[in-house]
Scaffold this active site. Structure first.
Site, PDB file in Angstrom:
ATOM      1  NE  ARG A  56     -17.352   5.281   8.270  1.00 46.62           N
ATOM      2  CZ  ARG A  56     -17.306   5.387   9.582  1.00 46.62           C
ATOM      3  NH1 ARG A  56     -18.397   5.207  10.303  1.00 46.62           N
ATOM      4  NH2 ARG A  56     -16.168   5.662  10.202  1.00 46.62           N
ATOM      5  N   GLY A  57     -14.777   5.020   4.723  1.00 45.57           N
ATOM      6  CA  GLY A  57     -13.834   6.129   4.849  1.00 45.57           C
ATOM      7  C   GLY A  57     -13.762   6.623   6.274  1.00 45.57           C
ATOM      8  CG  ASP A  58     -10.237   6.796   8.699  1.00 44.02           C
ATOM      9  OD1 ASP A  58     -10.885   5.990   9.409  1.00 44.02           O
ATOM     10  OD2 ASP A  58      -9.041   6.646   8.415  1.00 44.02           O
ATOM     11  CD  GLN A  89      -7.684  -0.691  10.409  1.00 39.80           C
ATOM     12  OE1 GLN A  89      -6.473  -0.576  10.187  1.00 39.80           O
ATOM     13  NE2 GLN A  89      -8.588   0.178   9.969  1.00 39.80           N
ATOM     14  CE  LYS A 100       9.391   6.094   6.243  1.00 36.45           C
ATOM     15  NZ  LYS A 100       9.115   6.015   7.608  1.00 36.45           N
ATOM     16  CD  GLU A 154      -2.471   1.333   2.710  1.00 36.95           C
ATOM     17  OE1 GLU A 154      -3.312   0.450   2.939  1.00 36.95           O
ATOM     18  OE2 GLU A 154      -2.231   2.261   3.508  1.00 36.95           O
ATOM     19  CE  LYS A 198     -17.876  -3.671   4.963  1.00 39.42           C
ATOM     20  NZ  LYS A 198     -16.564  -3.249   5.489  1.00 39.42           N
TER      21      LYS A 198
HETATM   22  P1  FAD Z   1     -18.057   0.090   7.223  1.00 39.81           P
HETATM   23  O1  FAD Z   1     -17.901  -1.321   6.826  1.00 39.81           O
HETATM   24  O2  FAD Z   1     -19.114   0.885   6.542  1.00 39.81           O
HETATM   25  O3  FAD Z   1     -18.274   0.120   8.802  1.00 39.81           O
HETATM   26  C1  FAD Z   1     -18.277   1.334   9.538  1.00 39.81           C
HETATM   27  C2  FAD Z   1     -19.007   1.113  10.866  1.00 39.81           C
HETATM   28  O4  FAD Z   1     -20.420   0.994  10.641  1.00 39.81           O
HETATM   29  C3  FAD Z   1     -18.621  -0.169  11.598  1.00 39.81           C
HETATM   30  O5  FAD Z   1     -18.642   0.089  12.971  1.00 39.81           O
HETATM   31  C4  FAD Z   1     -19.674  -1.180  11.203  1.00 39.81           C
HETATM   32  O6  FAD Z   1     -19.885  -2.144  12.227  1.00 39.81           O
HETATM   33  C5  FAD Z   1     -20.897  -0.291  11.011  1.00 39.81           C
HETATM   34  N1  FAD Z   1     -21.734  -0.727   9.872  1.00 39.81           N
HETATM   35  C6  FAD Z   1     -21.290  -1.203   8.682  1.00 39.81           C
HETATM   36  N2  FAD Z   1     -22.314  -1.453   7.834  1.00 39.81           N
HETATM   37  C7  FAD Z   1     -23.433  -1.106   8.515  1.00 39.81           C
HETATM   38  C8  FAD Z   1     -24.794  -1.113   8.166  1.00 39.81           C
HETATM   39  N3  FAD Z   1     -25.212  -1.519   6.940  1.00 39.81           N
HETATM   40  N4  FAD Z   1     -25.691  -0.675   9.108  1.00 39.81           N
HETATM   41  C9  FAD Z   1     -25.283  -0.251  10.321  1.00 39.81           C
HETATM   42  N5  FAD Z   1     -23.956  -0.228  10.701  1.00 39.81           N
HETATM   43  C10 FAD Z   1     -23.058  -0.638   9.809  1.00 39.81           C
HETATM   44  N6  FAD Z   1      -9.900   5.361   5.079  1.00 39.81           N
HETATM   45  C11 FAD Z   1      -9.794   6.374   4.195  1.00 39.81           C
HETATM   46  O7  FAD Z   1     -10.414   7.427   4.397  1.00 39.81           O
HETATM   47  N7  FAD Z   1      -8.991   6.256   3.079  1.00 39.81           N
HETATM   48  C12 FAD Z   1      -8.299   5.122   2.808  1.00 39.81           C
HETATM   49  O8  FAD Z   1      -7.618   5.031   1.801  1.00 39.81           O
HETATM   50  C13 FAD Z   1      -8.399   4.027   3.724  1.00 39.81           C
HETATM   51  N8  FAD Z   1      -7.759   2.868   3.493  1.00 39.81           N
HETATM   52  C14 FAD Z   1      -7.987   1.772   4.312  1.00 39.81           C
HETATM   53  C15 FAD Z   1      -7.398   0.540   4.011  1.00 39.81           C
HETATM   54  C16 FAD Z   1      -7.649  -0.590   4.800  1.00 39.81           C
HETATM   55  C17 FAD Z   1      -7.033  -1.915   4.435  1.00 39.81           C
HETATM   56  C18 FAD Z   1      -8.506  -0.467   5.939  1.00 39.81           C
HETATM   57  C19 FAD Z   1      -8.793  -1.667   6.797  1.00 39.81           C
HETATM   58  C20 FAD Z   1      -9.053   0.762   6.275  1.00 39.81           C
HETATM   59  C21 FAD Z   1      -8.809   1.886   5.465  1.00 39.81           C
HETATM   60  N9  FAD Z   1      -9.386   3.132   5.746  1.00 39.81           N
HETATM   61  C22 FAD Z   1      -9.227   4.193   4.876  1.00 39.81           C
HETATM   62  C23 FAD Z   1     -10.108   3.331   6.998  1.00 39.81           C
HETATM   63  C24 FAD Z   1     -11.587   3.071   6.873  1.00 39.81           C
HETATM   64  O9  FAD Z   1     -12.182   3.979   5.974  1.00 39.81           O
HETATM   65  C25 FAD Z   1     -12.149   3.245   8.291  1.00 39.81           C
HETATM   66  O10 FAD Z   1     -11.783   2.162   9.100  1.00 39.81           O
HETATM   67  C26 FAD Z   1     -13.626   3.554   8.397  1.00 39.81           C
HETATM   68  O11 FAD Z   1     -13.850   4.060   9.706  1.00 39.81           O
HETATM   69  C27 FAD Z   1     -14.526   2.347   8.208  1.00 39.81           C
HETATM   70  O12 FAD Z   1     -14.525   1.901   6.925  1.00 39.81           O
HETATM   71  P2  FAD Z   1     -15.262   0.520   6.552  1.00 39.81           P
HETATM   72  O13 FAD Z   1     -15.239   0.413   5.093  1.00 39.81           O
HETATM   73  O14 FAD Z   1     -14.709  -0.579   7.376  1.00 39.81           O
HETATM   74  O15 FAD Z   1     -16.721   0.904   7.082  1.00 39.81           O
END
Ligand code: FAD
Length: 309
Positions: free
Chosen positions: A109-111, A179, A292, A18, A168
């Protein structure tokens, strides 16, 4: 699409990296050289992060194109989030990726940017984004999704988080990128639990090389709430830079030696973690290369991963 990563992962364990879009022009100039060094390990793919709230999104495309245009088989995978994105915006951006030869994505979803309470876009969760991409683009994209072995920091429960991961898969995702997780017992528990729940997607494990104390603490605690095993805590404690590792001008006279000792212990720790994950039978090792190559190359060489993968 020439090959599907999820299908390759069914056959063998893959290696991938990554990177992130550099914030400066100088960083961007250095990236091709970094990538050239990483390509020597024949990574199956290199993924590029996607800035929350639209920051650095343009550079993400530049980086993905750099990977796509390289003279090798490494696949570019773009991260893509729901943050601030409307349905139409998602459609337009993803079509642009396809037009540029990028057909692999990590749907997130994104941070949430600091102070935000929701995504500020049309989709609240990654599940919705996956369903939409499948509906609009059919099989044109291979879709990875995030999985959190310790449970996402905001999840109601680990069980709820696992049901959303299953959703998903049901909505059309192809494989999981995990993660950070240093707690191997928890990882094994999660692995059993997701298989029990009917999640069959291959698992590509995300590993952050432990090189810098402040970055390690930051990554674990600023967003993810990761468990830090005693061994990792000891490495931090033994090499603590006073007054604290975030201080830009520490008064600790041994700061440089401690940084070097931390890095060495961190590399050893990372190599052991790779061994443990491989022993669990995961389908891929995804190293956060942090833009890096020297330290990452040393970890790969010393781990023997390229002769074993
Ligand atoms: P989701 O799967 O949508 O989950 C978010 C929260 O909502 C969880 O607590 C889940 O339990 C809950 N939830 C999920 N689906 C539902 C539903 N249908 N109804 C109710 N609750 C639900 N972030 C960035 O901004 N940019 C990046 O490039 C980036 N790269 C990443 C790469 C990796 C490998 C990982 C693991 C994470 C990365 N992240 C990145 C961080 C990620 O965006 C965050 O962890 C974010 O907070 C959650 O994303 P998610 O896709 O897991 O969310």
């Amino acid at each position: 699409m020439s090959k599907r990563l999820s299908e390759i992962m069914e056959e063998r364990t893959i290696l991938s990296f990554e990177v992130f879009p550099p914030k400066t022009d100088k960083g961007m100039e250095k990236l091709p050289d970094t990538l050239d060094h990483l390509y020597k390990y024949n990574p199956e793919y290199v993924s590029c992060t996607y800035g929350a709230g639209g920051t650095n999104v343009g550079k993400n495309m530049e980086v993905c194109k750099l990977i796509a245009d390289a003279d090798n088989d490494t696949i570019p995978v773009t991260h893509f989030t729901c943050i601030g994105n409307t349905r139409e915006g998602v459609k337009e951006q993803l079509q642009n990726y396809l037009d540029n030869g990028i057909d692999h994505m990590l749907a997130l979803r994104g941070d949430l940017p600091f102070g935000w309470t929701g995504t500020g876009g049309d989709f609240a969760y990654a599940t919705d984004l996956v369903a939409y991409v499948r509906k609009e683009f059919g099989d044109k994209f291979e879709i990875a999704v995030a999985g959190s072995p310790e449970g996402h920091i905001a999840c109601r429960s680990l069980e709820a988080d696992i049901t959303f991961l299953k959703q998903k898969q049901d909505n059309g995702a192809d494989y999981i990128m995990t993660q950070l997780c240093w707690d191997m017992e928890q990882f094994k528990y999660w692995l059993d639990a997701i298989r029990e729940a009917g999640i069959t997607m291959p698992i590509d494990v995300g590993i952050m090389p432990i090189l810098d104390m402040a970055a390690t603490i930051n990554m674990a605690l600023s967003r993810n709430g990761c468990v830090m095993p005693r061994e990792l805590c000891e490495i931090i404690s033994k090499n603590w830079i006073f007054p604290n590792p975030f201080d830009k001008e520490p008064f600790d006279a041994a700061a440089d030696e401690k940084k070097a000792a931390f890095k060495e212990a961190g590399k050893e720790y990372t190599i052991r973690q790779i061994d443990e994950y491989r022993a669990c039978g995961v389908n891929g090792i995804h190293l956060y290369a942090l833009n890096k190559w020297e330290d990452v190359s040393e970890i790969i060489d010393r781990s023997g991963i390229c002769t074993l993968v």
